[in-house]
Design a protein around this motif. Structure first.
Motif, PDB file in Angstrom:
ATOM      1  N   ASP A   1      32.640 148.629  14.603  1.00  0.00           N
ATOM      2  CA  ASP A   1      32.411 147.297  14.702  1.00  0.00           C
ATOM      3  C   ASP A   1      31.974 146.676  15.889  1.00  0.00           C
ATOM      4  O   ASP A   1      31.804 145.614  16.087  1.00  0.00           O
ATOM      5  N   HIS A   2      31.197 147.549  16.639  1.00  0.00           N
ATOM      6  CA  HIS A   2      30.596 147.156  17.844  1.00  0.00           C
ATOM      7  C   HIS A   2      29.414 147.788  18.176  1.00  0.00           C
ATOM      8  O   HIS A   2      29.063 148.822  17.517  1.00  0.00           O
TER       9      HIS A   2
ATOM     10  N   ASP B   1      29.890 142.599  19.617  1.00  0.00           N
ATOM     11  CA  ASP B   1      30.867 142.794  18.256  1.00  0.00           C
ATOM     12  C   ASP B   1      30.201 142.381  17.210  1.00  0.00           C
ATOM     13  O   ASP B   1      29.389 141.323  17.130  1.00  0.00           O
ATOM     14  N   LEU B   2      30.009 143.142  16.251  1.00  0.00           N
ATOM     15  CA  LEU B   2      29.715 143.078  14.875  1.00  0.00           C
ATOM     16  C   LEU B   2      30.475 142.479  13.744  1.00  0.00           C
ATOM     17  O   LEU B   2      31.587 142.755  13.724  1.00  0.00           O
ATOM     18  N   LYS B   3      29.702 141.855  12.881  1.00  0.00           N
ATOM     19  CA  LYS B   3      30.891 141.123  11.558  1.00  0.00           C
ATOM     20  C   LYS B   3      30.524 141.938  10.443  1.00  0.00           C
ATOM     21  O   LYS B   3      29.296 142.669  10.332  1.00  0.00           O
TER      22      LYS B   3
END
Length: 157
Positions: free
Chosen positions: A111-112, A155-157
């Motif tokens: 998720d990064h 950071d990815l959503k």
């Protein structure tokens, strides 16, 4: 010459390229013609030695000179292959690259997205060759990430 008869069922491509690239051209060289969604293979048949307005003209013989999509005076993109390497890692072209030999890219890890320096090699119409900095199967963000270049991780959503 009394008359010239044209065979409208068979075509040859005439192209131009900046004189900066003239030293990279030679007879028999592989080239590709982008014709809509199709790509036709061909070879440089002749290169005009004169330079006009900073451009060199050449003629290309097509492997499929009778392709039904070809028309007289049709404008197409001609891609002359000046170098090729087999079995290389490559990335699709995108706004992530600014045209340098090394680029900062973001590699997705869970998720990064982690910033990483990648060294690029040959550049084609659709892809960049990756010399080092990436492994096969890694996912790279191809969009423009220059607003995040100061970060090591996003950071990815």
């Amino acid at each position: 010459m009394i008359a010239r008869i044209a065979d409208l069922d068979s075509f040859r491509v005439e192209g131009t390229v900046s004189d900066v690239h003239s030293s990279s051209l030679h007879g028999g060289q592989l080239a590709r013609v982008k014709l809509g969604e199709q790509t036709l293979d061909g070879r440089l048949a002749s290169i005009d030695p004169t330079i006009e307005n900073g451009a060199v003209k050449f003629k290309l013989d097509l492997a499929d000179a009778r392709n039904p999509s070809l028309r007289n005076a049709l404008r197409v993109d001609v891609l002359v292959v000046t170098d090729a390497r087999a079995n290389t890692l490559r990335l699709p072209k995108g706004p992530f690259a600014q045209g340098g030999q090394t680029e900062e890219v973001f590699v997705v890890q869970g998720d990064h997205a982690m910033r990483r320096r990648v060294r690029l090699g040959l550049s084609g119409y659709e892809h960049y060759e990756v010399l080092d900095g990436l492994a096969p199967g890694e996912r790279v963000i191809l969009s423009d990430m220059k607003d995040y270049k100061h970060l090591k991780q996003v950071d990815l959503k």
